[in-house]
Design a protein around this motif. Structure first.
Motif, short mmCIF file in Angstrom:
data_model
loop_
_atom_site.label_atom_id
_atom_site.label_comp_id
_atom_site.label_asym_id
_atom_site.label_seq_id
_atom_site.Cartn_x
_atom_site.Cartn_y
_atom_site.Cartn_z
N THR A 27 0.83 -1.21 0.00
CA THR A 27 0.00 0.00 0.00
C THR A 27 0.86 1.26 0.00
O THR A 27 0.60 2.20 -0.75
CB THR A 27 -0.94 0.00 1.23
OG1 THR A 27 -1.77 -1.17 1.16
CG2 THR A 27 -1.82 1.23 1.26
N TYR A 31 0.91 3.99 -2.98
CA TYR A 31 0.59 5.39 -2.75
C TYR A 31 1.75 6.28 -3.18
O TYR A 31 1.54 7.34 -3.79
CB TYR A 31 0.26 5.65 -1.28
CG TYR A 31 -0.03 7.10 -1.02
CD1 TYR A 31 -1.25 7.66 -1.39
CD2 TYR A 31 0.94 7.94 -0.49
CE1 TYR A 31 -1.51 9.00 -1.20
CE2 TYR A 31 0.69 9.29 -0.29
CZ TYR A 31 -0.53 9.81 -0.64
OH TYR A 31 -0.77 11.15 -0.46
N THR A 32 2.98 5.88 -2.88
CA THR A 32 4.14 6.66 -3.30
C THR A 32 4.20 6.77 -4.82
O THR A 32 4.43 7.86 -5.36
CB THR A 32 5.44 6.02 -2.76
OG1 THR A 32 5.37 5.99 -1.32
CG2 THR A 32 6.67 6.78 -3.20
N TYR A 34 1.64 6.56 -6.85
CA TYR A 34 0.53 7.44 -7.22
C TYR A 34 0.91 8.90 -7.02
O TYR A 34 0.67 9.74 -7.89
CB TYR A 34 -0.72 7.09 -6.39
CG TYR A 34 -1.80 8.14 -6.47
CD1 TYR A 34 -2.57 8.28 -7.61
CD2 TYR A 34 -2.01 9.03 -5.41
CE1 TYR A 34 -3.54 9.27 -7.69
CE2 TYR A 34 -2.97 10.02 -5.48
CZ TYR A 34 -3.74 10.13 -6.63
OH TYR A 34 -4.69 11.11 -6.70
N TRP A 35 1.51 9.24 -5.87
CA TRP A 35 1.86 10.62 -5.58
C TRP A 35 2.85 11.15 -6.62
O TRP A 35 2.68 12.25 -7.14
CB TRP A 35 2.46 10.75 -4.17
CG TRP A 35 2.65 12.18 -3.78
CD1 TRP A 35 1.80 12.95 -3.07
CD2 TRP A 35 3.76 13.03 -4.11
NE1 TRP A 35 2.30 14.23 -2.93
CE2 TRP A 35 3.50 14.31 -3.57
CE3 TRP A 35 4.94 12.84 -4.82
CZ2 TRP A 35 4.38 15.37 -3.71
CZ3 TRP A 35 5.82 13.91 -4.95
CH2 TRP A 35 5.54 15.16 -4.41
N TRP A 106 -5.85 13.12 -2.84
CA TRP A 106 -7.14 12.43 -2.96
C TRP A 106 -8.27 13.38 -3.32
O TRP A 106 -9.39 12.94 -3.55
CB TRP A 106 -7.46 11.67 -1.67
CG TRP A 106 -7.27 12.47 -0.42
CD1 TRP A 106 -8.20 13.25 0.19
CD2 TRP A 106 -6.08 12.58 0.35
NE1 TRP A 106 -7.66 13.85 1.29
CE2 TRP A 106 -6.35 13.45 1.43
CE3 TRP A 106 -4.80 12.03 0.24
CZ2 TRP A 106 -5.40 13.77 2.38
CZ3 TRP A 106 -3.86 12.37 1.21
CH2 TRP A 106 -4.16 13.22 2.25
#
Length: 124
Positions: A27, A31-32, A34-35, A106
């Motif tokens: 996860t 997320y990293t 995605y960022w 988000w």
């Protein structure tokens, strides 16, 4: 029971802990990724906006945008710049102070922009 052997409940507990750690790591890595992808899109959007304005006859000169804010925000900072509208009878110009735009990853549609300082707006 041999010291090398473990009980079924101990193996299950170890499996559960390992699975939880694996989910957390996956996860965090997701997320990293995605960022950083979103930050790259912000930079590309700024570059595309500048190119589109220049193609329309505007004079746009911006400092290199700095992108940061990991992990909870995407922050783009342009430390200075000048924008002048296309040639015409009412050509305008804007010499800007540092401009900061930020959004939470988000909720990227909710952008907060700050440009405190001296703005020089006039005819070009």
């Amino acid at each position: 029971m041999n010291a090398m052997q473990s009980s079924p409940s101990r193996r299950i507990a170890l499996f559960v802990v390992t699975a939880i750690v694996a989910v957390i790591v996956i996860t965090a890595a997701g997320y990293t990724a995605y960022w950083y992808s979103a930050a790259a899109k912000v930079r590309a959007s700024i570059d595309r906006w500048v190119a589109d304005r220049r193609a329309a006859g505007w004079d746009v000169s911006l400092s290199e945008p700095r992108i940061g804010g990991f992990p909870f925000r995407i922050v783009a900072v342009v430390s200075d710049g000048r924008i002048a509208g296309p040639d015409g009878p009412e050509r305008w110009s804007w010499d800007m102070p540092p401009v900061t735009a930020s959004a939470r990853p988000w909720t990227p549609q909710s952008i907060h922009v700050e440009a405190p300082g001296r703005h020089l707006i006039g005819t070009a």
